[in-house]
Structures are given as structure tokens and as C-alpha cells.
Design an enzyme around this catalytic site. Structure first.
Site, short mmCIF file in Angstrom:
data_model
loop_
_atom_site.label_atom_id
_atom_site.label_comp_id
_atom_site.label_asym_id
_atom_site.label_seq_id
_atom_site.Cartn_x
_atom_site.Cartn_y
_atom_site.Cartn_z
N ASP A 266 59.42 94.74 42.69
CA ASP A 266 58.02 94.63 42.31
C ASP A 266 57.23 95.47 43.33
O ASP A 266 57.73 95.77 44.42
CB ASP A 266 57.54 93.17 42.30
CG ASP A 266 56.26 93.03 41.46
OD1 ASP A 266 55.61 94.07 41.17
OD2 ASP A 266 55.90 91.90 41.09
C1 BGC Z 1 53.09 93.10 39.28
C2 BGC Z 1 54.09 93.65 38.30
C3 BGC Z 1 53.64 95.00 37.82
C4 BGC Z 1 53.46 95.92 39.02
C5 BGC Z 1 53.02 97.32 38.67
C6 BGC Z 1 52.76 94.09 40.39
O1 BGC Z 1 51.70 93.64 41.15
O2 BGC Z 1 53.56 91.89 39.83
O3 BGC Z 1 54.27 92.76 37.24
O4 BGC Z 1 54.55 95.52 36.89
O5 BGC Z 1 52.47 95.36 39.87
O6 BGC Z 1 51.73 97.33 38.19
#
Ligand code: BGC
Length: 734
Positions: A266
Site C-alpha cells: 500500500d
Molecule cells: C490506499 C489504497 C490506494 C492507494 C493508492 C492508499 O492510501 O489505502 O487503497 O490504492 O492509496 O491511491
């Protein structure tokens, strides 16, 4: 298309062959060669630096390819309800493109509420086409974290509280997306069940709850859906961050489940080079940088899996095998997607996509209450329809965090109702107002709340019927990433407003948008309630079709609504169990999540899991099985008749629950093991047939560290919801 692609690739091959001293045949460029052969050859041609370069981001959403070898970059994008707008190379803000406004599909809670795997396939196929058209390699979704408490800010992005329902819905979604040569990235693996302290909280949970509740949807995504990538979550599990958690990634995901895809972190979920190298992470994304790639305090080259990794490889601290494993997986993903044989072109914002979005929305709307046939409201039934509430007009595709969308269009509920009933019959008043949508701050409205209420009451007084359209709205703390809700109540003074409206007009219904359960102090006094989730671009059309009766509602709740917060299992155990003490959190309710808790502890929910009404009625016949006794290898065939006993055509999501009355361990009173959406014409009867693999009635045996199916009696029940049990049959496992 294919021909010109192949000619292009062959020319590239020839040039490379001429330049190559060995002049070997470049099979990695040949889309018809087996992927593993292509992977091995590409890997053998890469330098150490090129390999390391592939293991970390080079911009907010992309990572490097190997330009020298014609291997393209990898482009990711959110996900999971539409294709996020293009952002600047290294900023979250929109880049201002004019050709990236997408179709917004309903939130995944709505999809799950359809109890319709065919819809999940259509959803995946369609959103996959949009992702492909926009040249994305990886779609950052779907999300399958289990609904553990009604406060989790991201529940709307997930598929509810039941591992079986989530598993059945996620698999076709993945198959639909990936047939476009776009990889899914199933998120957030694992135990990311809240936003409070999400970056650090250390979850403690038993092996049994892990395997029975929190992992099944991920396992199905990997083994049945064949997901090509998965995203590690922010939180910790047993003392290690999940983006580099040896148990979750090496032992379970890649070991037990034989996952051959890419583990993507993530964004900003990586904290340690040794663990990132050794514990199963393949691609590091989103670690803080100052936005520069070559200088500054923390450029991309300083990611944990960039220079620190390279340095360790050169000094012999890390073996090249561990690097090769990561690169093999990334190459495999590229050969499955951008460099695959049958890569279609995709489609973007087409009429078919709108139709799919609308159908999913209609299929997932849940009718919670319908006093004396308040609904449907046929066109012409009332002259004056008051529509009250901010959600009738507020954009609900914006907000909520990373799933926020820039859309080609959004039909609001008010637009939809005006189109359906005519503008001369609709009287709108806002009634309450929230502040501007913000990602990390609550911004209150500056408008006087009492004036809004007074104006709405006047509108309600003059109307024949009142439709209140409210709920949550993806503002910070109201169904949004980065923060959990603080209470079960409706925000922005909505309960007070509804009470005032009830004094003015008793012919009133509540239409809710939310991805979460809310408290309903007005439940007994309003005549109808519809749960409408976040429905995307076609929201208004779908709501108007259901309201008017053009479409008969058939959604069922994918999670329980508690009467009060303390009735929720996790919350009932106090702070240690939710949200934790900011460092640790223990899932004290163990396997008793959602209806498993309400049932076993005999607590009445406000609305149970699996519940939803229709404008018609169904009669369930007696359940039967094909045999009385089975071995663990058998499939149990279950059947019963279902009759549409009303005057309208309609669909019913039938459910089958299993109990083991005399188990040697605690088992939930019952668990969902099969379901089907059955469409019946008015008066039609059909025999519904469902299958259960006997093995799937096992429990996870912590001592043996494996699944156990005990011999003895099991009770199988046909049901219209987890509380509305129809008939049962006992079988024996030998
Ligand atoms: C989120 C993810 C997301 C990623 C990219 C993160 O803060 O938890 O679900 O895909 O950002 O935007």
C-alpha cells in the site's frame, strides 16, 4: 490489430537481434511463447540495476520497465469503483487532463448486496474495459476486508461481513477485470478492518478467526479468481507490518496458496529494508518522497527497495535469488497484461457501461421497510412529491479518499426523480447541509441549520408525500479513508430534521446513501426505508426506477445493522478490541463477527445480514438434500421450491445456512454456505438447486493447523435472511 502488433514486435526483435552480440532468439517478446519461458529469458538479459529498478515506484502510480529491452512501465490506478483521474507525476492532485472522466460504478457494498455473482462479473468486465482504455496495467481493487464494525471509514469499498459472500462475489469480479489484460490488485491484505491508527496498529487475532473470517475472500481471489496482484495493508499483524509480513506473505500467500503474482505495498506501507527484501514484498509504492527522482532528501532511488536494496545485494547481504523472485513475478504480470497475446483495446464511458452501472445499482438497492405499500410510487400516484435532503443533490462519487472519482457525469437522485415524475411534481428543499468535502478535515457548513429545517418543513407540509434523501456522504469521518466514524448516528442534524418533517407530514420515507449501518431513531415512524449505498454515475436513474416500481428491489444486506453500537461484537469488548490502544488491538470477538455474533449471543439486530424486501412475495418449499449422509469429499445437493406469490415479477436472493449442533469447538449458530439470486415471474414456481462442498463445512483446527470436518450431524437451512429461516434438513457426515 493483432497483425500490426506482431509486425511491430518482430521489427523490434530484429533490431535487438542485430544489436545483440549473441544474436539469440528473443522469445520474451513473442506473445505466443509460454509465459514462464519469456520470464526466464527476460530475466537473464537484465542487469542487477535494471532488476532493482523494477521493484519500486518511479512516480505516484507507476514503476519502471526496462526500456533497453522494450519492456514497458507498469501503471497502476485506483480502483475499485471507477478509474481515478490522472494525477501529476509526483503529486496527488489531478493533472487536469480532459479525457480522463470515467464512469462511476456503485460501491462494492452495493455489488455485494446484489447477492448476484453474474453482476460481479459484469462489473469486473466493464471496469476492466475502462482501465484498459486508460492504459492501466493494474487496477487497485477490489477490496475484501471484512466488515468488523460499523465505524470503519472504508467499509463502503468492501463486500460486507461474511467471508463466503465476499469470496463468491470477488472471484467473478476478478475474472471480468483480468479478461481485459488488466491485473486486479486485491486489497488490503490483511486485517485492515479500520482506519483509526491504520498505519501502525498491531492486530492480534487467533489463527482460527484469521483463517475462517479474514482470509477466505483473499484465498478465493488468489486460487479461484487467479488474481495477478495483491496489496499489502498498512497495519501490523503479530508485530510486523503487513506489507512485509513473513507469515502473511511468505508462508500463507506464497507458500500455502501458491500465489504467483505480485505483492504490491500500500502507498507508504513499507518501513524496513530487511523485511521488505525478505518477507515477501515485490513492489514498493508510495513511500514518502520529495517528488524528485534524482536529488532531494528522499527520492525514488532511496526507497527501501531501491538503493538500500541494491547496496545490500552488492555487499552480499541479500541474495540475488530473492531479487529474481520479485522480478520474475513483475515480469509475469507484464506478460499477462501489457505484453499479452490477446490484449483488447478497452472502452471508456460508453452507453453499455452506463447500463451496467445502472443495473448493478438497481440490483443492490435494499428495501428495508415498506409500510402498507408505501413503495412503489407509480408515476401519477401523487401530484406533489417533496424531496428533502442534501444527498439528493450532492456529488457522492467525490470524497472517501483514494476511491474518489472524476466522472463524465453523475445523475443525482433529484435529477432522476425529476426525469421520472416530471419537474412540476417535484418540490426540493435541502433540509440540512454538510461542509465542503475534505480528505482530512471536518468542515462544517456555514448555513444556518434551523433556517434549512424550517424551509424543508414548509415544503413537506404542502406535499402529498415526502422522500427524505440523506445518510453519510464520504466527507472526512463520514465513510472515508483515513478516519473512522465517531458514532452510529446520522451526521449534520439529520435525525432532528426527520423528527421535524414527521410533525409536518406522516407520509414519509427515508432513502439512505451510506456504506455503513446507521442508527434509526425514527424507524417506527417513517413508512418506508431504502438503503441505496453509493451508486455512482447512474444513482438517480436507479433510485427512480426502484421508487417508481419499474424495477423491483432485490438487494439484501451484506452486513448486520445493530440497534446500538455496543451490540457490535468488536465494540462490545471495549477499547482493547476496537480501536485498540493506538499500539495494539486484540480481536476479542474471535470468529463471532457480524451475524455470527448476533445469532450466538441472541442479540436482536436492527436489520439482520441477508435481509431485504421486495414488492412481491415469495414462498419457500421444504428443503431437501440428495442423500442423508456424506463423506468429506462429497458435494451436498440442496433443493427447495420457490414461488413468487405476489402480483409482480421479482428476484429473490435465497440463502442456505449450515450449523453443526454438537461440534467439539465453538461454532457460530449458523454460517452462510450457498446463495442464489432467482428471478421469477408473478405466480411462477421453480425448484432452486444449490451445492455445498462438504469440506466447506469444516472449521480451522488450531491444534492441527488444518481444516477439520467432524463426523456427525449438520443442519442445513433455507432462508430469506440470517433471521428468516424457512425449513431445515439434517444430514450426517460419516
Ligand atoms: C490506499 C489504497 C490506494 C492507494 C493508492 C492508499 O492510501 O489505502 O487503497 O490504492 O492509496 O491511491
Amino acid at each position: 490489430m493483432r497483425k500490426s502488433r506482431i509486425i511491430g514486435i518482430s521489427m523490434f526483435c530484429m533490431i535487438l537481434c542485430l544489436n545483440s552480440t549473441k544474436a539469440q532468439k528473443l522469445i520474451y517478446l513473442d506473445v505466443h511463447q509460454p509465459i514462464e519461458k519469456r520470464v526466464e529469458q527476460a530475466l537473464s538479459l537484465m542487469t542487477l540495476d535494471e532488476k532493482v529498478d523494477m521493484c519500486h515506484a518511479q512516480s505516484k502510480f507507476s514503476s519502471k520497465g526496462v526500456p533497453r529491452l522494450g519492456i514497458p512501465e507498469l501503471w497502476t490506478d485506483d480502483g475499485p469503483h471507477g478509474i481515478r483521474e490522472e494525477v501529476f507525476w509526483d503529486k496527488w492532485s489531478g493533472a487536469g487532463w480532459t479525457n480522463d472522466s470515467c464512469t462511476a460504478f456503485p460501491a462494492l457494498t452495493c455489488l455485494s448486496a446484489s447477492f448476484n455473482p453474474q453482476m460481479a462479473f459484469e462489473y469486473g468486465k466493464t471496469i476492466g474495459e475502462e482501465a484498459r482504455y486508460r492504459n492501466k496495467t493494474v487496477l487497485l481493487g477490489p477490496g475484501v476486508n471484512i466488515y468488523r464494525t460499523p465505524l470503519n471509514g472504508r467499509n463502503f469499498e468492501y463486500m460486507g461481513e461474511d467471508p463466503y459472500l465476499s469470496s463468491q462475489m470477488v472471484v467473478p469480479y476478478i475474472q471480468g477485470v483480468q479478461q481485459n489484460s488488466v491485473a486486479v490488485c486485491v486489497k488490503h491484505f490483511a486485517l485492515n478492518n479500520q482506519e483509526t491508527d491504520r498505519m501502525s496498529v498491531n492486530v492480534q487475532v487467533s489463527d482460527r478467526a484469521l483463517y475462517e473470517i479474514y482470509l477466505p475472500a483473499f484465498k478465493a481471489a488468489v486460487q479461484e479468481g487467479k488474481a495477478w496482484s495483491i496489496m499489502g495493508s498498512y497495519n501490523q499483524f503479530r508485530g510486523e507490518h503487513c506489507c512485509h509480513n513473513d507469515l502473511l506473505l511468505n508462508k500463507i500467500l506464497k507458500g500455502e496458496w501458491k500465489f504467483d503474482g505480485v505483492v504490491i505495498s500500500d502507498w507508504g506501507g513499507v518501513h524496513n529494508t530487511d523485511q521488505a527484501v525478505n518477507n515477501g514484498l515485490d513492489l514498493e509504492m508510495g513511500t514518502s518522497t520529495n517528488g524528485l527522482t534524482t536529488d532531494g532528501t528522499a527520492p525514488y532511488s532511496e526507497y527501501y527497495l531501491a538503493n538500500p536494496f541494491l547496496k545490500g545485494l552488492k555487499s552480499g547481504k541479500y541474495s540475488e535469488d530473492v531479487l529474481n523472485d520479485k522480478v520474475r513475478r513483475i515480469l509475469r504480470l507484464i506478460f499477462r497484461t501489457t505484453m499479452s497475446a490477446d490484449r483488447p483495446f478497452g472502452k471508456f464511458v460508453s452507453p453499455e457501461h452506463s447500463e451496467t452501472a445502472r443495473k448493478i445499482a438497481e440490483d443492490g438497492i435494499v428495501l428495508l421497510k415498506n409500510d402498507k405499500q408505501f413503495f412503489p410510487i407509480a408515476v401519477g400516484r401523487y401530484q406533489k412529491i417533496a424531496v428533502i435532503g442534501e444527498n439528493a443533490t450532492k456529488s457522492l462519487v467525490i470524497g472517501g479518499g483514494s476511491s474518489s472519482l472524476k466522472v463524465a457525469y453523475e445523475i443525482s437522485p433529484l435529477d432522476g426523480l425529476i426525469k421520472k415524475y416530471g419537474k412540476d411534481h417535484i418540490y426540493y428543499s435541502k433540509g440540512y447541509e454538510s461542509g465542503v468535502t475534505d480528505y482530512s478535515e471536518e468542515k462544517a457548513s456555514k448555513v444556518n441549520a434551523d433556517s434549512l429545517i424550517n424551509a424543508a418543513v414548509e415544503t413537506a407540509k404542502k406535499a402529498d408525500v415526502v422522500l427524505f434523501i440523506g445518510g453519510l456522504n464520504k466527507n472526512y469521518l463520514q465513510d472515508s479513508e483515513g478516519g473512522d466514524r465517531k458514532s452510529l448516528n446520522l451526521p449534520f442534524g439529520q435525525d432532528k430534521l426527520i423528527a421535524a418533517l414527521l410533525h409536518a407530514n406522516k407520509n414519509i420515507s427515508v432513502i439512505l446513501n451510506s456504506g455503513n449501518a446507521v442508527a434509526m431513531p425514527w424507524l417506527d415512524n417513517v413508512r418506508g426505508i431504502l438503503q441505496c449505498w453509493y451508486l455512482g454515475s447512474e444513482a438517480g436513474n436507479a433510485i427512480a426506477n426502484i421508487l417508481s416500481g419499474e424495477v423491483n428491489p432485490s438487494g439484501k444486506l451484506p452486513f448486520s445493522f445493530p440497534k446500538k453500537l455496543e451490540d457490535n461484537a468488536a465494540i462490545s469488548f471495549g477499547k482493547t478490541s476496537y480501536p485498540g490502544d493506538s499500539i495494539n488491538e486484540e480481536y476479542k470477538e474471535d470468529i463471532l463477527v457480524g451475524y455470527r455474533w448476533f445469532d450466538t449471543k441472541k442479540i436482536q439486530p436492527l436489520f439482520p445480514f441477508g435481509y431485504g424486501l421486495s414488492y412481491t412475495t415469495f414462498n419457500y418449499g421444504k428443503i431437501a438434500t440428495d442423500k442423508r449422509s456424506y463423506t468429506s469429499e462429497d458435494t451436498i445437493k440442496v433443493s427447495f421450491s420457490l414461488k413468487n406469490t405476489g402480483k409482480l415479477d421479482g428476484a429473490e436472493a435465497v440463502q442456505v445456512y449450515v450449523s453443526q449442533p454438537n461440534a467439539s469447538v465453538i461454532r457460530p449458530q449458523k454460517e452462510l454456505k450457498a446463495f442464489k439470486k432467482v428471478f421469477l415471474k408473478a405466480g411462477e414456481t421453480r425448484t432452486v438447486e444449490l451445492k455445498i462442498n462438504a469440506k466447506d463445512m469444516s472449521f480451522y483446527n488450531e491444534k492441527a493447523k488444518s481444516w477439520t470436518l467432524e463426523a456427525g450431524e449438520f443442519v442445513i437451512r433455507a432462508a430469506a435472511s440470517s433471521k428468516d429461516l424457512k425449513s431445515s434438513v439434517s444430514i450426517q457426515i460419516l
